[in-house]
Motif scaffolding. Sequence first.
Motif, PDB file in Angstrom:
ATOM      1  N   ASP A   7      -5.596  -7.280   1.498  1.00  0.00           N
ATOM      2  CA  ASP A   7      -7.015  -7.596   1.623  1.00  0.00           C
ATOM      3  C   ASP A   7      -7.196  -9.110   1.518  1.00  0.00           C
ATOM      4  O   ASP A   7      -7.737  -9.637   0.550  1.00  0.00           O
ATOM      5  N   GLY A   8      -6.725  -9.807   2.533  1.00  0.00           N
ATOM      6  CA  GLY A   8      -6.802 -11.260   2.510  1.00  0.00           C
ATOM      7  C   GLY A   8      -6.135 -11.855   3.720  1.00  0.00           C
ATOM      8  O   GLY A   8      -6.084 -11.231   4.790  1.00  0.00           O
ATOM      9  N   ASP A   9      -5.574 -13.029   3.568  1.00  0.00           N
ATOM     10  CA  ASP A   9      -4.919 -13.733   4.656  1.00  0.00           C
ATOM     11  C   ASP A   9      -3.594 -13.059   4.986  1.00  0.00           C
ATOM     12  O   ASP A   9      -2.674 -13.027   4.168  1.00  0.00           O
ATOM     13  N   SER A  10      -3.486 -12.509   6.184  1.00  0.00           N
ATOM     14  CA  SER A  10      -2.254 -11.825   6.578  1.00  0.00           C
ATOM     15  C   SER A  10      -1.197 -12.779   7.131  1.00  0.00           C
ATOM     16  O   SER A  10      -0.146 -12.339   7.584  1.00  0.00           O
ATOM     17  N   PHE A  11      -1.491 -14.068   7.096  1.00  0.00           N
ATOM     18  CA  PHE A  11      -0.491 -15.055   7.513  1.00  0.00           C
ATOM     19  C   PHE A  11      -0.478 -16.199   6.504  1.00  0.00           C
ATOM     20  O   PHE A  11      -0.724 -17.353   6.816  1.00  0.00           O
ATOM     21  N   ASP A  12      -0.174 -15.804   5.276  1.00  0.00           N
ATOM     22  CA  ASP A  12      -0.132 -16.773   4.178  1.00  0.00           C
ATOM     23  C   ASP A  12       1.297 -17.279   4.025  1.00  0.00           C
ATOM     24  O   ASP A  12       2.163 -16.581   3.494  1.00  0.00           O
ATOM     25  N   ALA A  30       0.446   2.183   5.840  1.00  0.00           N
ATOM     26  CA  ALA A  30       1.336   1.020   5.754  1.00  0.00           C
ATOM     27  C   ALA A  30       1.391   0.209   7.048  1.00  0.00           C
ATOM     28  O   ALA A  30       2.412  -0.373   7.375  1.00  0.00           O
ATOM     29  N   ARG A  31       0.316   0.192   7.781  1.00  0.00           N
ATOM     30  CA  ARG A  31       0.167  -0.739   8.904  1.00  0.00           C
ATOM     31  C   ARG A  31      -1.168  -1.452   8.711  1.00  0.00           C
ATOM     32  O   ARG A  31      -2.011  -1.493   9.611  1.00  0.00           O
ATOM     33  N   GLU A  32      -1.331  -2.012   7.532  1.00  0.00           N
ATOM     34  CA  GLU A  32      -2.640  -2.528   7.135  1.00  0.00           C
ATOM     35  C   GLU A  32      -3.218  -3.511   8.143  1.00  0.00           C
ATOM     36  O   GLU A  32      -4.394  -3.451   8.489  1.00  0.00           O
ATOM     37  N   GLU A  33      -2.373  -4.447   8.603  1.00  0.00           N
ATOM     38  CA  GLU A  33      -2.889  -5.506   9.467  1.00  0.00           C
ATOM     39  C   GLU A  33      -3.171  -5.036  10.887  1.00  0.00           C
ATOM     40  O   GLU A  33      -3.787  -5.745  11.678  1.00  0.00           O
ATOM     41  N   SER A  70       0.843  -1.198   0.000  1.00  0.00           N
ATOM     42  CA  SER A  70       0.000   0.000   0.000  1.00  0.00           C
ATOM     43  C   SER A  70       0.877   1.246   0.000  1.00  0.00           C
ATOM     44  O   SER A  70       1.881   1.303   0.706  1.00  0.00           O
ATOM     45  N   PRO A  71       0.515   2.270  -0.780  1.00  0.00           N
ATOM     46  CA  PRO A  71       1.300   3.511  -0.753  1.00  0.00           C
ATOM     47  C   PRO A  71       1.135   4.215   0.578  1.00  0.00           C
ATOM     48  O   PRO A  71       0.141   4.033   1.280  1.00  0.00           O
ATOM     49  N   GLY A  72       2.128   5.007   0.944  1.00  0.00           N
ATOM     50  CA  GLY A  72       2.086   5.734   2.213  1.00  0.00           C
ATOM     51  C   GLY A  72       2.893   5.047   3.275  1.00  0.00           C
ATOM     52  O   GLY A  72       3.422   3.948   3.096  1.00  0.00           O
ATOM     53  N   SER A  73       3.024   5.709   4.400  1.00  0.00           N
ATOM     54  CA  SER A  73       3.769   5.178   5.538  1.00  0.00           C
ATOM     55  C   SER A  73       2.818   4.878   6.685  1.00  0.00           C
ATOM     56  O   SER A  73       1.632   5.206   6.626  1.00  0.00           O
ATOM     57  N   ALA A  74       3.345   4.284   7.741  1.00  0.00           N
ATOM     58  CA  ALA A  74       2.508   4.027   8.912  1.00  0.00           C
ATOM     59  C   ALA A  74       2.142   5.328   9.617  1.00  0.00           C
ATOM     60  O   ALA A  74       1.146   5.385  10.337  1.00  0.00           O
ATOM     61  N   LEU A  75       2.938   6.370   9.407  1.00  0.00           N
ATOM     62  CA  LEU A  75       2.651   7.644  10.060  1.00  0.00           C
ATOM     63  C   LEU A  75       1.353   8.257   9.538  1.00  0.00           C
ATOM     64  O   LEU A  75       0.660   8.969  10.262  1.00  0.00           O
ATOM     65  N   ASP A  76       1.029   7.996   8.248  1.00  0.00           N
ATOM     66  CA  ASP A  76      -0.245   8.499   7.744  1.00  0.00           C
ATOM     67  C   ASP A  76      -1.327   7.422   7.742  1.00  0.00           C
ATOM     68  O   ASP A  76      -2.402   7.605   7.181  1.00  0.00           O
ATOM     69  N   VAL A 112      -7.043   0.560  12.277  1.00  0.00           N
ATOM     70  CA  VAL A 112      -8.493   0.540  12.466  1.00  0.00           C
ATOM     71  C   VAL A 112      -9.197   0.772  11.132  1.00  0.00           C
ATOM     72  O   VAL A 112     -10.186   0.127  10.801  1.00  0.00           O
ATOM     73  N   SER A 113      -8.658   1.705  10.325  1.00  0.00           N
ATOM     74  CA  SER A 113      -9.244   2.008   9.023  1.00  0.00           C
ATOM     75  C   SER A 113      -8.951   0.887   8.025  1.00  0.00           C
ATOM     76  O   SER A 113      -7.886   0.275   8.043  1.00  0.00           O
ATOM     77  N   LEU A 114      -9.905   0.640   7.153  1.00  0.00           N
ATOM     78  CA  LEU A 114      -9.733  -0.344   6.074  1.00  0.00           C
ATOM     79  C   LEU A 114      -9.701   0.350   4.715  1.00  0.00           C
ATOM     80  O   LEU A 114      -9.940  -0.269   3.682  1.00  0.00           O
TER      81      LEU A 114
END
Length: 409
Positions: free
Chosen positions: A295-300, A272-275, A263-269, A278-280
């Motif tokens: 958007d799927g299995d985060s432990f594949d 980039a902390r998708e998993e 995902s574009p962006g950093s965790a600060l905005d 709170v926001s999807l």
Amino acid sequence: MDFWYNNTWDANATYTSPVYGQWGEAAYDGGRGTYDASDFHHNGDLQDYYKPFEIHFGKIYGVMDDLRLEHERVQDKYIAMTKALIASADVDGFRVDTPMQVPLPFFKKWAPAVREFAKTLGKDRFGIFGEFYVTPARYATMTGRGKDLSMYENGKFIDGPATLKGGIVYSYYFYTFSALVYDMPELSDGLPLAYEAEKPMLDTFDPMSNRKEYAMWNFCNNHDNWRMQSMTNVSHFHMCLAVITFWPGVPLHYAGDEQNFNSPGSALDGWAREELGVSLAWRAVRTTPEGNPADGDSFDMTSASYRYIHRLNSLRKAYFGNFGSEQCDVVETPETPVAQVLIFTRGCVAEHRITLVANFNTSANRTFSAKTSWPEGTVLVDALSLAPAPELRVGAGGRLEGVLPPVGA
């Protein structure tokens, strides 16, 4: 744990010093008084990160009240709180955020107290590492016993016990990230140059193992910046992973990289902390024809990057074992560097050495020819290849020659 405010001014009180600046320079309190009875500082907002007293005693971002960590009263509270956390949550180590904003006298008392307590719980190698988003001269003051800029060549150390064992360093990240994202392949020589420059600055002696251990953490991605693969592609990222896996120190992997999150962006905005977010909102960003990998299995465990990192870790363990000697941190590089190509040889014992060759050019093949310590006639196998492994035969005088594709390793 209670920390108290007290607005009583003490004109004779001083801050425990020295504290250290970005270039490893010591700074001492000249004695102008302070609110010594308060557990918090009363010094206003931190604005200039290069002023030693401001970075240690100011309020970060104007909202985070700054504890008076240089004071023994506050140190004792913090030690008690830390011991309770270790015992109740079975903690094996700490990654300390922004340690450059913490006065060194705190670490000189807190770190040994924490390690001694951990030993009583059977944790003989309790780890304490910092986030070293500073110059090498600054993190040299809080690595091991610490050295200031006057101690690099004379065998002296800052008074007191060892503090942090190592930390997350950004100097190597600068070279790999700049080369691969901004097409600056000439920075491939930055890693060996930085490593040599650090040697006289850092105290890597570990009193728990009674030997020197280089324990800095190296990484390809972090929460402060966009993921490399979101600005380039997976091949760039995989080359970087190969470098940090076999370079001295500890390879550090940013959560989600093993799933090819991009995902574009950093965790600060928040992107980039998708998993963990709170926001999807990132689900709506199609970063591949199939959508967003997050958007799927985060432990594949079948994802390409998960399997590649697993392979790298297995090779690292197979060749370096338990890192049981100082020889592990010896890096051999060619006397004459190969432009845009990083070449180094490393091993804990002679019979289990590796040579890594990495092309930092993102668009062109690179031919390399370099003298190594391998005996003539030695056959080297490409352990990173998933296809039938190609071989290289060492030539006369230990010369290693070949061709690498763009971002090949």
